[in-house]
Motif scaffolding. Sequence first.
Motif, mmCIF file in Angstrom:
data_model
loop_
_atom_site.group_PDB
_atom_site.id
_atom_site.type_symbol
_atom_site.label_atom_id
_atom_site.label_comp_id
_atom_site.label_asym_id
_atom_site.label_seq_id
_atom_site.Cartn_x
_atom_site.Cartn_y
_atom_site.Cartn_z
ATOM 1 N N ILE B 173 13.782 23.490 -7.434
ATOM 2 C CA ILE B 173 13.671 23.979 -6.585
ATOM 3 C C ILE B 173 12.161 23.862 -6.106
ATOM 4 N N ALA B 177 11.626 22.295 -2.048
ATOM 5 C CA ALA B 177 10.226 23.151 -0.942
ATOM 6 C C ALA B 177 10.174 21.699 -0.312
ATOM 7 N N ILE B 178 9.258 21.043 -1.395
ATOM 8 C CA ILE B 178 8.489 19.690 -0.532
ATOM 9 C C ILE B 178 9.391 18.667 0.120
ATOM 10 N N ARG B 180 11.582 20.271 1.927
ATOM 11 C CA ARG B 180 12.079 21.422 3.695
ATOM 12 C C ARG B 180 10.671 20.697 3.708
ATOM 13 N N ASP B 181 9.825 20.753 3.570
ATOM 14 C CA ASP B 181 8.408 20.403 3.969
ATOM 15 C C ASP B 181 8.279 19.325 4.577
ATOM 16 N N THR B 193 16.291 23.539 3.285
ATOM 17 C CA THR B 193 15.732 25.295 3.901
ATOM 18 C C THR B 193 16.708 26.001 2.390
ATOM 19 N N LEU B 197 15.589 27.918 -1.081
ATOM 20 C CA LEU B 197 15.752 29.234 -1.162
ATOM 21 C C LEU B 197 14.226 30.243 -0.660
ATOM 22 N N GLY B 198 13.540 29.502 0.247
ATOM 23 C CA GLY B 198 12.162 30.020 0.540
ATOM 24 C C GLY B 198 10.685 29.532 -0.528
ATOM 25 N N TRP B 199 11.110 28.990 -1.150
ATOM 26 C CA TRP B 199 10.261 28.806 -2.317
ATOM 27 C C TRP B 199 8.575 28.766 -1.601
ATOM 28 N N GLU B 200 8.313 29.686 -2.253
ATOM 29 C CA GLU B 200 6.362 29.171 -1.083
ATOM 30 C C GLU B 200 5.636 28.171 -2.515
ATOM 31 N N GLY B 201 5.788 28.146 -3.334
ATOM 32 C CA GLY B 201 5.118 28.255 -4.165
ATOM 33 C C GLY B 201 3.552 29.953 -4.735
ATOM 34 N N THR B 202 3.937 30.474 -5.006
ATOM 35 C CA THR B 202 3.048 31.895 -4.523
ATOM 36 C C THR B 202 3.298 31.588 -6.164
ATOM 37 N N ARG B 204 3.566 34.005 -7.715
ATOM 38 C CA ARG B 204 4.688 35.348 -8.525
ATOM 39 C C ARG B 204 5.872 34.482 -8.776
ATOM 40 N N GLN B 205 6.127 33.018 -8.252
ATOM 41 C CA GLN B 205 7.147 32.783 -8.132
ATOM 42 C C GLN B 205 7.305 31.453 -9.147
ATOM 43 N N TRP B 206 5.821 30.739 -9.298
ATOM 44 C CA TRP B 206 5.557 30.765 -10.622
ATOM 45 C C TRP B 206 5.896 31.337 -12.106
ATOM 46 N N MET C 38 -1.632 33.603 -4.399
ATOM 47 C CA MET C 38 -2.318 32.178 -4.748
ATOM 48 C C MET C 38 -0.518 31.327 -4.311
ATOM 49 N N SER C 40 -0.149 27.034 -4.859
ATOM 50 C CA SER C 40 -0.395 26.134 -5.103
ATOM 51 C C SER C 40 1.513 25.322 -5.661
ATOM 52 N N ALA C 128 14.447 34.161 -0.118
ATOM 53 C CA ALA C 128 13.502 34.541 0.705
ATOM 54 C C ALA C 128 13.251 34.217 1.837
#
Lengths: 736, 464, 175, 285
Positions: B173, B177-178, B180-181, B193, B197-202, B204-206, C38, C40, C128
């Motif tokens: 995932i 995201a990489i 995708r970006d 995309t 799944l809308g991964w942003e590396g937050t 919480r996700q990590w 954050m 990353s 999301a």
Amino acid sequence: MIENSFNRRDFLKVLGWGGTAVALSACGNTSIQDGVETVVSYVELPEYAIPGISVYFNSTCAQCDAGCNITGRLREGRVLKLEGNASSDLNHGKMCGLGQAGVQAHYNPDRVREPLLRNGDKGEAIAWDKALGLINEKLAGVKGEEIAFLTGGVSGHVKVLLNNYLEALGTKNHYSYEAVSPSVVRAANKKAYGVEMPRLRIDKAKVIVSFGADFLGAWVSPVHFAQQYAKFRKANENGRGVLVQIESKMTLTGANADRWIPIRPGTEGIFALGVVNALGSAGLALPADIAAVSKSYDAERVTKDTGVSGEQVTKLAALLKERSPSLVIAGSAAEGYAHGSQNAAAIALLNRVLGNVGKTIEAPASVPFPQVTVSTGNRSAVQALNDSMTNGKVKVLFSLGANPVFTAPSALKFKENLSKVPFKVVFANFLDETALEADLVLPLDSALEDWGTSVPEYMGEASQLNITQPLMEKLHPNTRGMGDILLSLLKQRREKEYKDYEDFYSYLRSAIVKNKSALGGNGEDDDTFWTAALSTGMVHFTSAANSLSAKSSAAGLVLPPPAEEDSAYPLHLIPQVTASMRDGRNANQPWLQESPDPLTTIVWDSWVELHPKTAAKLGIVEGDIVEVTSRSGSIKAQAYLFPGIHPDAVSVPLGYGHVALGRWAKGVGANAFGILDQVVDKETGELALNETRVKISKTGKRVFIVKDEGAVGGSQAGVKIAVRASTDEVELSGEV
Amino acid sequence: MEKDIRESIEWAKINGDVLKSLESPRPLFWVILVVALSMFGVGVGCEVYQYQIGMGVANLNNPQVWGLYIATFIFWIGMSHSGTLLSAILHLMHADWRKPIYRFAEAMTTFSLMTAGLFVMVHLGRLWQFYYAVPYPNERWVWPNFQSPLLWDAMAIFTYLSSSVIFLFIGMIPDLAICRDHLHPGWRKKLYTVLALGWEGTDRQWRNFRVTYLTVACFLIPLAVSVHSIVASDFAMSQQPGWHVTSFPPYFVAGALYSGCAAIITLFVILRYVFKFEEYMTLPILKKIVRLTFAIAMVWTYLNAVEFASVWYSHDEASKAVLIQKATGIYAPFWWMMNFCGSVVPFVMMIKRFQTSIPVMFAVSLLLNLGMWLERWMIVSPTFSHGYYPYLWDNNQWPTLVQWGIVFGSFGWFTLLFMGFCKLFPSVSMYEVKEMVYHRSLANKHVEQSLTMNVNELEEKGAH
Amino acid sequence: MSQHHILALFNNFDEAEAAVAELRASTIKGFSFDDLIMKSPIEHPEVESVLGERSANVQWFTLFGALFGGITAFTLIAGSQGNFFAQLKGGKPIIPIPADLVLTYEMFILGGVYITVLGFLICAGLPARRSKLYSSNVSEDQVGLLVKVEASAAATIKSIFTKHQALEIQEEAGK
Amino acid sequence: MSVSNMLENWSKFRHMHPVDDKPHEEYKWAMSIDLDACSGCNACSVACYAENNLPVVGKQKFDAGQQMHWMRIERYWDDDGREFPDQGAQFLPMLCQQCEAAPCETVCPVGATNHTADGLNSQVYNRCIGSRYCSANCPFKVRYFNWYDYPTTDNVWPAEMTQQLNPDVTVRGKGVMEKCTFCVQRLERAKNNARTEGRLVHDGEVQTACQQACPTGAITFGNLVEPESKIARQWAHQQVELAARDKQAKDEQEGGSDLRGYRIFEELRAYPSVMYLERVRESAI
């Protein structure tokens, strides 16, 4: 190659219906959409065709000459299976594999369906009226003695009609030919006991010494003998019987023997006299004539001549002396030589010496009507016929139930001589080799569609007339029963005499019903008697017992010394009569082709049996294609190393190597009849089957033998699978 | 000592290098694709023919009811174990050198399982009724036989395949995201995309990602062991002499890891060459896999010997006969070759010089794979030809072209899947390489600091 | 009160951590530390020392999934066998426990894996929509800090970010 | 699916797994083959072809080992290295042994082969998916697989030959396993008739096709539960017990039994329902 086209519909069918559709599609008359089959309305039920219920009809097996009584199982008006008739004195509800394959003769797709008239190389279908008219036409102006009728063994009312027809034609040329019948033994029996086929009480004997008589496999009446054998083997009041088999090539019976003695081919008579001599030495009183003949056959000479150890002879004599009654049977191994009659006579002496005559050799039941008894076939008939043909003495030839083009030795040049006959009529179920040479082929009903009677040559407990009745509707509308054909032919000649008989059935019924008092139906009304006869499938003759006359003398019995070495053709050829192939007439029944030969387990091909020692000497390994060459010809077949054969002998099964006879027989194996030398038994003039000398050469080709046994060749590899114990190790009494 | 990876690689370069592998393929790609497609086509053709005519065209017969299909099935199942080894076991053991190479290994797991699954189907006499083996509620309340190792097999493969796909996907995932970006707009960007799944590396996700990845890894290890144990049970639970051996499950698992590692070396070399991944798939990493492979090879050799020994000491005549027949019968050349490839060839990997020699290791890995394929064949066919019942001994049939064709086709199928994967998804885990680089440089910093301190201390001491 | 979203991108973790540490230490009105997210490019557990313990509850899903899988499997199998829907095998009990345990084990794992992943998606809030404030640099080599603050505090926050050498600051006025 | 079903029927179904304290209830079909009487003539095998719609596969497929004889006659020689087999050959009719603890049953993934209440090892053709695991696991190798679609194969049942097929027995399509059924169609018919008349099938009422044909009567078949049946008396006399496995071991001991009954591979504990009686050879000659 994709064998059947694969279209979308099939694909969906397979997907949708799966196994069900596949299963249903094979169940016979369901392919209505093809327009091939007819729909039968069950509102009007055909007689005895009750959906879902099996009905049973009794009839007679026509697969060999033993004449077992059979019961056909029918469903919806078609025969499914042949079973033994439980009320039979002959086979007591039992059946051999050959007999059961009778349904495949009936349903065989290669049957002749129309009368065929030769037109160049082809047969042209013609109408029955025309065919029968043509026979009449061709017979016109032909002298009686120029007409010949060749048959296999025939009996019953077909034989009566046949004789009447021959009489009407003014000919006595009835040639009754069987390629593998025990004809020398018959003659020897006649001489020794006064009857051709005495009743052998295998079940009563304590010891049986059989000289190559394959009574469990293919000899005379194997199903009957097998049941007696079962009783003989049971540890009943007689104790468990002992079977000793003396032969050069192991037969199925030999494979079941307690002691199988391999003997130098042709020396069976010497061995028999050796045993007689040993019995004398053991203290048995020998009649003077016999003692005179046998006295020079001491153990040493027997060993030298036969290759069997003297100890073996002594042991056998001791056993015979100790356990009485015994039974000595002379079989094909004894009769297949130029001195076959002498061999058989010497063997018969044993029975006399041991006092078996009257005990285990009984008089057969007699038949009060000689006109229906079997005209036993022999091998000299075909030679006689051949001679006549060679001299152009045969103008019209009828052939029924014989296939001499296939079975006659090539030395006779039978096929060539046959072409000298201007008009040949063959009555046949199949286009066999002889039928292919005919000018007119008349298609017969199968044995399951026809009416008829027969009298077995070998009777069981009682003397009986077997009835053959149609088990089902004719499969092909244009076939006819032999009786009907003969009746039609007779009507051409003796219209007045036969006009009352609409068909063979009415003739048969009236003939039997007329004689019901002699057939155990005294006092019954005609219909009751006839119905009962049909429902049991046989009637019994009420007749006086036969008697044996054992007055033959041993005087004049001279046995030739063992055959000399023949450096050009060093090996004896022993053509074997296998239980399923016999003389090859049933080779087109796939069940028989696919049943492994019991001893070699080979299927769908012929083979050459060689002792491993002989093979090693010749550098032959299993599967080598070898050429078996005799003075009369050669055949090629796969070599099979078989320990149950004398090293001086090779064996090839008969019945294979058809060039006709339909899809399952044609091209399977090689025809061993073709290489038999024309050597005959001196007394009877019968072809001596085992007298051919051959040589074996490798062709350089090798195949994998198609057989049922695994690569380890019948070894149990130390695992307990088929276990054997000796009598002193097991407790047999009290077994259930 | 050479380092597993250069710590100074720019993170952006990592992205760039890996994403380059997703660019339009070179002509060679299409050539190989066509070759693989035609191999697969041959397999499909053979299967259609076999489906239509019947299993008989494979030349199987009464004692030899199973053939190359089952052997190759085990082979592919075995191949699949390497991915789990690299991604799950080494993950738990914090062996971070696995990071540049585990992604393709995991893809290999998934695809070889898919290939193995095909063989289950190909092997069936009535493929169209395959769903009978699935425990689904039906109106007749007929259920499959839950006691059958074959059903366990089906269930284990299903579990393993779906878990592996999930594991592969979850682990990918952040990389998706990489993609995708950083990829140019187009259908692929849309695909990524969705898949990212809308991964942003937050954080919480990590955080959840870490727990999940660890948990699934923990599940996958026993699962992988159970899968091949169950495949072994197909044999060990049956009553054939030579199969009925308790050491079969560990033997199979070792064999699986072994062939999987060998396959990793093969693909390692190929990917390194094709995508020019020299920076990531470095020789020290190769050396580590080679050593690991050697270790497993020795485990396998041991278990192989254990199998022979337990047969020998069991005094079971039938099993002994099978063993002797393997070594002396008509399968002997293959059997000896299997032992040679499996137990002798790996010693090449002991030689230091060869441990980092790409051509040698490539050749060795191919030999090992051949050996492992032969091993599976030697488990299946010779046993059938020498069962309990001597009447049917040595009733051998050489596999027909149909069997070979389908086996051949399976390699085409696998290649197709793998090539597709490499062009669609990053075959090196970018985020984990970054982690590796990051942690290594951190560690280096620490080492440098402590080294400097040591030197200072020494100097101080020396001053005294 | 309107809320502002601010995303600051940092060159490396050290700078980002320093910013986080300062934010945590400071008491800015209109900013709650829990609203700091954050972003990353790599997993960086060390950051938790400054972010503080935040819970991850996936393991409860795992426990439930595994137990559910195992129990369902055994019930289903034993139930169908016990009701004679699965045919009987000679020489074996109606419900053969060792054999059934194999499938129970497989289903235990299957359930565990599936529900864990479900738990992951739920706990991580995936799938999301991407938030508006996102930089593709985060998936390359930069560390992002996203805060939700009241408009009043935005300036203070921004200044802290700038102080820690934020490369770029994005801002969005939201609800 | 219900608990009450389990409770009500459990004990009944337990009988399909006979142990000493819970034997079969009404029927347990069993066979005994007297090898001393068997002459190896193949009549039983042909009868089986006729009764059970077995395809004739032809030479090529026979060569490939794909023959379909449910009853095969095996011929063995002694391994004692004599020049001639002077005690003859040994024949053994091999058919499905209908094991009580059949190795084939437990491994079928779809449960196509099961144990029936009267002790048969049944094969459900429609359920079979052709994994051939049962055959792989059969120690006797008496299961035969339909490698081809014989109903549509040339010269298997051409034209009129289809009319011979027994409508009581399915014609199997490709891809299913098949084997000897102890002529289950005959057994079912006999049981139905008996049930209609409110009785049990009596001894000798039903015969298998092979038994019916066997010219020497070497095959005995019947219900082992009925103590007075011939088969039960034979088994009892030979001290072969269905769920026991120690007969052979006992026989081999010094002074062990001198009875002829044995079962093949007794040590594998499949508990076959076919008992063989050893072939006997006279020691005096």
